[in-house]
Design a protein around this motif. Structure first.
Motif, PDB file in Angstrom:
ATOM      1  N   MET A 184       0.831  -1.200   0.000  1.00  0.00           N
ATOM      2  CA  MET A 184       0.000   0.000   0.000  1.00  0.00           C
ATOM      3  C   MET A 184       0.872   1.259   0.000  1.00  0.00           C
ATOM      4  N   GLN A 185       1.931   1.261   0.806  1.00  0.00           N
ATOM      5  CA  GLN A 185       2.821   2.420   0.833  1.00  0.00           C
ATOM      6  C   GLN A 185       3.531   2.605  -0.504  1.00  0.00           C
ATOM      7  N   ALA A 186       3.954   1.504  -1.126  1.00  0.00           N
ATOM      8  CA  ALA A 186       4.614   1.601  -2.436  1.00  0.00           C
ATOM      9  C   ALA A 186       3.647   2.114  -3.496  1.00  0.00           C
ATOM     10  N   TRP A 187       2.408   1.681  -3.425  1.00  0.00           N
ATOM     11  CA  TRP A 187       1.382   2.145  -4.370  1.00  0.00           C
ATOM     12  C   TRP A 187       1.218   3.660  -4.265  1.00  0.00           C
ATOM     13  N   LEU A 188       1.091   4.140  -3.040  1.00  0.00           N
ATOM     14  CA  LEU A 188       0.938   5.584  -2.828  1.00  0.00           C
ATOM     15  C   LEU A 188       2.182   6.338  -3.290  1.00  0.00           C
ATOM     16  N   ALA A 189       3.357   5.788  -2.994  1.00  0.00           N
ATOM     17  CA  ALA A 189       4.614   6.445  -3.381  1.00  0.00           C
ATOM     18  C   ALA A 189       4.742   6.538  -4.893  1.00  0.00           C
ATOM     19  N   ALA A 190       4.220   5.549  -5.599  1.00  0.00           N
ATOM     20  CA  ALA A 190       4.277   5.571  -7.066  1.00  0.00           C
ATOM     21  C   ALA A 190       3.536   6.778  -7.627  1.00  0.00           C
ATOM     22  N   TYR A 191       2.593   7.289  -6.863  1.00  0.00           N
ATOM     23  CA  TYR A 191       1.813   8.451  -7.302  1.00  0.00           C
ATOM     24  C   TYR A 191       2.150   9.712  -6.497  1.00  0.00           C
ATOM     25  N   GLY A 192       3.342   9.704  -5.884  1.00  0.00           N
ATOM     26  CA  GLY A 192       3.858  10.899  -5.232  1.00  0.00           C
ATOM     27  C   GLY A 192       3.395  11.147  -3.809  1.00  0.00           C
ATOM     28  N   HIS A 193       2.760  10.170  -3.179  1.00  0.00           N
ATOM     29  CA  HIS A 193       2.299  10.329  -1.792  1.00  0.00           C
ATOM     30  C   HIS A 193       3.082   9.386  -0.899  1.00  0.00           C
ATOM     31  N   HIS A 194       4.036   9.937  -0.162  1.00  0.00           N
ATOM     32  CA  HIS A 194       4.833   9.132   0.766  1.00  0.00           C
ATOM     33  C   HIS A 194       4.080   9.081   2.085  1.00  0.00           C
ATOM     34  N   ALA A 195       3.570   7.905   2.416  1.00  0.00           N
ATOM     35  CA  ALA A 195       2.603   7.758   3.503  1.00  0.00           C
ATOM     36  C   ALA A 195       3.185   7.043   4.710  1.00  0.00           C
ATOM     37  N   ARG A 196       3.244   7.766   5.805  1.00  0.00           N
ATOM     38  CA  ARG A 196       3.573   7.150   7.091  1.00  0.00           C
ATOM     39  C   ARG A 196       2.286   6.539   7.639  1.00  0.00           C
ATOM     40  N   PHE A 197       2.347   5.325   8.154  1.00  0.00           N
ATOM     41  CA  PHE A 197       1.185   4.703   8.784  1.00  0.00           C
ATOM     42  C   PHE A 197       1.294   4.885  10.289  1.00  0.00           C
ATOM     43  N   ASP A 198       0.268   5.479  10.875  1.00  0.00           N
ATOM     44  CA  ASP A 198       0.191   5.639  12.321  1.00  0.00           C
ATOM     45  C   ASP A 198      -0.544   4.429  12.883  1.00  0.00           C
ATOM     46  N   VAL A 199       0.186   3.569  13.568  1.00  0.00           N
ATOM     47  CA  VAL A 199      -0.373   2.312  14.082  1.00  0.00           C
ATOM     48  C   VAL A 199      -1.254   2.595  15.288  1.00  0.00           C
ATOM     49  N   HIS A 200      -2.499   2.129  15.215  1.00  0.00           N
ATOM     50  CA  HIS A 200      -3.429   2.239  16.345  1.00  0.00           C
ATOM     51  C   HIS A 200      -3.427   0.949  17.150  1.00  0.00           C
ATOM     52  N   SER A 201      -3.310  -0.179  16.450  1.00  0.00           N
ATOM     53  CA  SER A 201      -3.407  -1.476  17.115  1.00  0.00           C
ATOM     54  C   SER A 201      -2.801  -2.553  16.240  1.00  0.00           C
ATOM     55  N   GLY A 202      -2.189  -3.505  16.866  1.00  0.00           N
ATOM     56  CA  GLY A 202      -1.674  -4.693  16.187  1.00  0.00           C
ATOM     57  C   GLY A 202      -2.061  -5.885  17.031  1.00  0.00           C
ATOM     58  N   LEU A 203      -1.084  -6.446  17.719  1.00  0.00           N
ATOM     59  CA  LEU A 203      -1.356  -7.544  18.641  1.00  0.00           C
ATOM     60  C   LEU A 203      -2.267  -7.066  19.770  1.00  0.00           C
ATOM     61  N   ARG A 204      -3.185  -7.932  20.177  1.00  0.00           N
ATOM     62  CA  ARG A 204      -3.986  -7.693  21.373  1.00  0.00           C
ATOM     63  C   ARG A 204      -4.043  -8.972  22.189  1.00  0.00           C
ATOM     64  N   THR A 205      -3.803  -8.844  23.466  1.00  0.00           N
ATOM     65  CA  THR A 205      -4.021  -9.982  24.357  1.00  0.00           C
ATOM     66  C   THR A 205      -5.530 -10.148  24.517  1.00  0.00           C
ATOM     67  N   PRO A 206      -5.993 -11.296  24.994  1.00  0.00           N
ATOM     68  CA  PRO A 206      -7.431 -11.463  25.206  1.00  0.00           C
ATOM     69  C   PRO A 206      -8.030 -10.378  26.111  1.00  0.00           C
ATOM     70  N   ALA A 207      -7.303  -9.986  27.150  1.00  0.00           N
ATOM     71  CA  ALA A 207      -7.815  -8.947  28.058  1.00  0.00           C
ATOM     72  C   ALA A 207      -7.953  -7.605  27.348  1.00  0.00           C
ATOM     73  N   THR A 208      -6.970  -7.230  26.567  1.00  0.00           N
ATOM     74  CA  THR A 208      -7.028  -5.970  25.823  1.00  0.00           C
ATOM     75  C   THR A 208      -8.128  -6.022  24.770  1.00  0.00           C
ATOM     76  N   ASN A 209      -8.262  -7.153  24.107  1.00  0.00           N
ATOM     77  CA  ASN A 209      -9.289  -7.280  23.084  1.00  0.00           C
ATOM     78  C   ASN A 209     -10.684  -7.157  23.698  1.00  0.00           C
ATOM     79  N   THR A 210     -10.892  -7.750  24.852  1.00  0.00           N
ATOM     80  CA  THR A 210     -12.178  -7.647  25.540  1.00  0.00           C
ATOM     81  C   THR A 210     -12.439  -6.195  25.931  1.00  0.00           C
ATOM     82  N   TYR A 211     -11.408  -5.502  26.371  1.00  0.00           N
ATOM     83  CA  TYR A 211     -11.538  -4.101  26.772  1.00  0.00           C
ATOM     84  C   TYR A 211     -11.981  -3.235  25.586  1.00  0.00           C
ATOM     85  N   PHE A 212     -11.383  -3.463  24.417  1.00  0.00           N
ATOM     86  CA  PHE A 212     -11.686  -2.624  23.259  1.00  0.00           C
ATOM     87  C   PHE A 212     -12.895  -3.086  22.463  1.00  0.00           C
TER      88      PHE A 212
END
Length: 184
Positions: free
Chosen positions: A90-118
């Protein structure tokens, strides 16, 4: 970690090839071809920590894992390689059209407790398997609207794409079966 100059050089080379690449199929039997189908560079930020990472190296993969950790539980897992490929494509696709995109990570791994919370859900691709591999991530980018990013993720045909418009981020996962949903 690679320098900013080297990152920009590599992303520019990848960007030249991106329009010629069809969305990849990481389910292909030949894993080497799937790995080579997209660049292995990511520009990620989580909180105040920002990095440009080549995740094909052990050091780079650990850095991505750290940025995609469960912050609430302070647990680090292993992102599925296909998820990282999808994001770098996705970043390479955007860069091909002149948009260098930083991804701001909101969430990746979640433990069961964190997943239940969210979410309160028992099944989630954010949850790790017995090898601590997780298959989902949530991010936003200042370079493009979340609607566009979700549609781009859908083009990769890797799995689930969730559009969270009021919170301005998208969810992607690599479940294999392509599904989409919209939420507030």
């Amino acid at each position: 970690m690679i320098s900013r100059r080297e990152f920009v050089r590599k992303i520019a080379l990848a960007a030249c090839a991106a329009p010629a690449l069809a969305p990849f199929d990481a389910r292909a039997d030949n894993a080497a071809n799937a790995t080579n189908a997209v660049p292995t560079l990511l520009w990620l930020r989580r909180g105040s920590e920002e990095r440009q990472i080549d995740y094909s190296t052990a050091e780079g993969y650990r850095a991505v894992s750290w940025l995609m950790r469960d912050v609430k539980a302070n647990v680090v897992g292993n992102p599925d390689w296909r998820l990282l490929q999808q994001w770098s494509w996705m970043q390479a696709w955007l860069a091909a059209y002149g948009h260098h995109a930083r991804f701001d990570v909101h969430s990746g791994l979640r433990t069961p407790a964190t997943n239940t919370y969210f979410e309160g859900k028992r099944a989630s691709f954010h949850l790790p398997d017995r090898n601590m591999v997780f298959r989902a991530g949530d991010f936003s980018t200042p370079a493009a609207p979340s609607e566009y990013m979700g549609r781009l993720a859908y083009l990769s045909q890797q799995g689930g794409v969730g559009f969270y418009q009021t919170r301005d981020f998208i969810h992607t996962d690599v479940r294999g079966r392509v599904v989409t949903w919209r939420a507030r």
